[in-house]
Motif scaffolding. Sequence first.
Motif, mmCIF file in Angstrom:
data_model
loop_
_atom_site.group_PDB
_atom_site.id
_atom_site.type_symbol
_atom_site.label_atom_id
_atom_site.label_comp_id
_atom_site.label_asym_id
_atom_site.label_seq_id
_atom_site.Cartn_x
_atom_site.Cartn_y
_atom_site.Cartn_z
ATOM 1 N N ASP A 181 48.744 58.655 32.421
ATOM 2 C CA ASP A 181 49.533 58.937 33.611
ATOM 3 C C ASP A 181 48.556 58.803 34.766
ATOM 4 O OD1 ASP A 181 51.758 59.573 32.065
ATOM 5 O OD2 ASP A 181 51.227 61.697 31.984
ATOM 6 N N GLY A 182 49.037 58.340 35.893
ATOM 7 C CA GLY A 182 48.129 58.178 37.009
ATOM 8 C C GLY A 182 48.850 57.936 38.312
ATOM 9 N N VAL A 183 48.042 57.685 39.310
ATOM 10 C CA VAL A 183 48.532 57.387 40.647
ATOM 11 C C VAL A 183 48.088 55.968 40.988
ATOM 12 C CG1 VAL A 183 48.415 58.023 43.082
ATOM 13 C CG2 VAL A 183 48.430 59.801 41.326
ATOM 14 N N ALA A 184 49.045 55.174 41.443
ATOM 15 C CA ALA A 184 48.769 53.785 41.796
ATOM 16 C C ALA A 184 48.738 53.639 43.311
ATOM 17 C CB ALA A 184 49.831 52.868 41.208
ATOM 18 N N GLU A 185 47.902 52.723 43.744
ATOM 19 C CA GLU A 185 47.873 52.370 45.160
ATOM 20 C C GLU A 185 47.715 50.865 45.267
ATOM 21 O OE1 GLU A 185 44.277 53.446 47.395
ATOM 22 O OE2 GLU A 185 43.381 53.949 45.475
ATOM 23 N N ILE A 186 48.302 50.313 46.292
ATOM 24 C CA ILE A 186 48.166 48.885 46.554
ATOM 25 C C ILE A 186 46.971 48.731 47.482
ATOM 26 C CG2 ILE A 186 49.271 46.847 47.521
ATOM 27 C CD1 ILE A 186 51.965 48.413 46.778
ATOM 28 N N ILE A 187 46.019 47.932 47.050
ATOM 29 C CA ILE A 187 44.798 47.735 47.836
ATOM 30 C C ILE A 187 45.035 46.553 48.766
ATOM 31 C CG2 ILE A 187 42.321 47.342 47.740
ATOM 32 C CD1 ILE A 187 42.405 48.252 44.823
ATOM 33 N N ASP A 188 45.318 46.850 50.014
ATOM 34 C CA ASP A 188 45.655 45.804 50.979
ATOM 35 C C ASP A 188 44.492 44.871 51.282
ATOM 36 O OD1 ASP A 188 48.354 46.534 51.316
ATOM 37 O OD2 ASP A 188 47.768 48.134 52.689
ATOM 38 N N ASP A 189 43.285 45.410 51.334
ATOM 39 C CA ASP A 189 42.136 44.564 51.667
ATOM 40 C C ASP A 189 41.469 43.985 50.425
ATOM 41 O OD1 ASP A 189 41.178 46.998 50.821
ATOM 42 O OD2 ASP A 189 39.704 47.211 52.424
ATOM 43 N N GLY A 190 42.086 44.177 49.272
ATOM 44 C CA GLY A 190 41.573 43.606 48.033
ATOM 45 C C GLY A 190 40.451 44.424 47.439
ATOM 46 N N PRO A 191 40.251 44.264 46.153
ATOM 47 C CA PRO A 191 39.186 44.991 45.463
ATOM 48 C C PRO A 191 37.836 44.332 45.711
ATOM 49 C CG PRO A 191 40.317 43.580 43.943
ATOM 50 C CD PRO A 191 41.043 43.463 45.254
ATOM 51 N N PRO A 192 36.761 44.998 45.339
ATOM 52 C CA PRO A 192 35.442 44.376 45.471
ATOM 53 C C PRO A 192 35.384 43.070 44.678
ATOM 54 C CG PRO A 192 35.241 46.698 44.889
ATOM 55 C CD PRO A 192 36.697 46.342 44.791
ATOM 56 N N PRO A 193 34.672 42.073 45.180
ATOM 57 C CA PRO A 193 34.607 40.768 44.508
ATOM 58 C C PRO A 193 34.164 40.845 43.046
ATOM 59 C CG PRO A 193 33.601 40.637 46.670
ATOM 60 C CD PRO A 193 33.927 42.081 46.429
ATOM 61 N N GLU A 194 33.280 41.778 42.717
ATOM 62 C CA GLU A 194 32.826 41.871 41.319
ATOM 63 C C GLU A 194 33.957 42.312 40.390
ATOM 64 O OE1 GLU A 194 31.698 45.775 43.333
ATOM 65 O OE2 GLU A 194 31.475 43.655 43.837
ATOM 66 N N ARG A 195 34.887 43.094 40.894
ATOM 67 C CA ARG A 195 36.032 43.485 40.062
ATOM 68 C C ARG A 195 36.961 42.306 39.836
ATOM 69 N NH1 ARG A 195 37.592 48.967 39.505
ATOM 70 N NH2 ARG A 195 38.923 48.200 37.840
ATOM 71 N N ILE A 196 37.209 41.525 40.873
ATOM 72 C CA ILE A 196 38.043 40.325 40.710
ATOM 73 C C ILE A 196 37.360 39.372 39.743
ATOM 74 C CG2 ILE A 196 38.891 38.248 41.876
ATOM 75 C CD1 ILE A 196 40.599 40.714 42.298
ATOM 76 N N GLY A 197 36.049 39.216 39.886
ATOM 77 C CA GLY A 197 35.298 38.344 38.976
ATOM 78 C C GLY A 197 35.418 38.800 37.536
ATOM 79 N N ALA A 198 35.304 40.094 37.290
ATOM 80 C CA ALA A 198 35.412 40.629 35.930
ATOM 81 C C ALA A 198 36.821 40.426 35.384
ATOM 82 C CB ALA A 198 35.032 42.113 35.916
ATOM 83 N N TYR A 199 37.829 40.637 36.211
ATOM 84 C CA TYR A 199 39.221 40.428 35.812
ATOM 85 C C TYR A 199 39.437 38.966 35.419
ATOM 86 C CZ TYR A 199 44.339 40.197 36.311
ATOM 87 O OH TYR A 199 45.675 39.997 36.102
ATOM 88 N N LEU A 200 39.001 38.054 36.270
ATOM 89 C CA LEU A 200 39.192 36.629 35.997
ATOM 90 C C LEU A 200 38.393 36.165 34.784
ATOM 91 C CD1 LEU A 200 39.248 35.269 39.645
ATOM 92 C CD2 LEU A 200 41.204 35.620 38.109
ATOM 93 N N THR A 201 37.221 36.736 34.573
ATOM 94 C CA THR A 201 36.431 36.405 33.382
ATOM 95 C C THR A 201 37.155 36.874 32.124
ATOM 96 O OG1 THR A 201 34.348 36.463 34.593
ATOM 97 C CG2 THR A 201 34.232 36.796 32.208
ATOM 98 N N LYS A 202 37.711 38.075 32.164
ATOM 99 C CA LYS A 202 38.429 38.624 31.004
ATOM 100 C C LYS A 202 39.572 37.706 30.583
ATOM 101 C CE LYS A 202 40.985 42.743 29.479
ATOM 102 N NZ LYS A 202 41.453 44.089 29.858
ATOM 103 N N TYR A 203 40.257 37.104 31.545
ATOM 104 C CA TYR A 203 41.444 36.309 31.258
ATOM 105 C C TYR A 203 41.248 34.804 31.412
ATOM 106 C CZ TYR A 203 43.644 40.806 31.096
ATOM 107 O OH TYR A 203 43.973 42.082 30.744
ATOM 108 N N ASP A 204 40.024 34.358 31.570
ATOM 109 C CA ASP A 204 39.753 32.945 31.849
ATOM 110 C C ASP A 204 40.424 32.006 30.844
ATOM 111 O OD1 ASP A 204 38.147 30.961 33.509
ATOM 112 O OD2 ASP A 204 37.525 30.454 31.464
#
Length: 137
Positions: free
Chosen positions: A82-105
């Motif tokens: 269970d948790g609280v969600a928020e929409i990150i308007d300015d985007g996450p740190p680039p290293e998080r996007i990189g890790a996400y894209l690497t996971k699903y490449d």
Amino acid sequence: MAIIEPGSVPAARLTSTPVAWLTTVRADGQPQSSYVWFHFDGTDLLVASQPSAAKLRNIRTNPRVSFHLDGDGQGGSVLTLDGVAEIIDDGPPPERIGAYLTKYDEAIRTRLRTTPEELRRDYSSTVRITPSRIRAW
């Protein structure tokens, strides 16, 4: 403080499992579950989303969410958050996007037949989920 202990079975599952169910609540009170890709960094979860997705409208109205990993098909290896969600308007740190894209490449290229850059353009909104409760068995 993270509620998920580093090195624990839940942490390992959140790191290695490719898909999960994210449940948000519509304005009329109806729960809505979506199958999502995600990245866990040991503290929170990120989910990339198309900007027009219903889950974003739901989160703006009610940020409380549930997040579930599939079990082993026999009632074991269940993990729910269970948790609280928020929409990150300015985007996450680039290293998080990189890790996400690497996971699903591989899935991005073979199943979706696109590139990580195109996926990120189409799924340009980011949801951060901060867990408040975990249940695992």
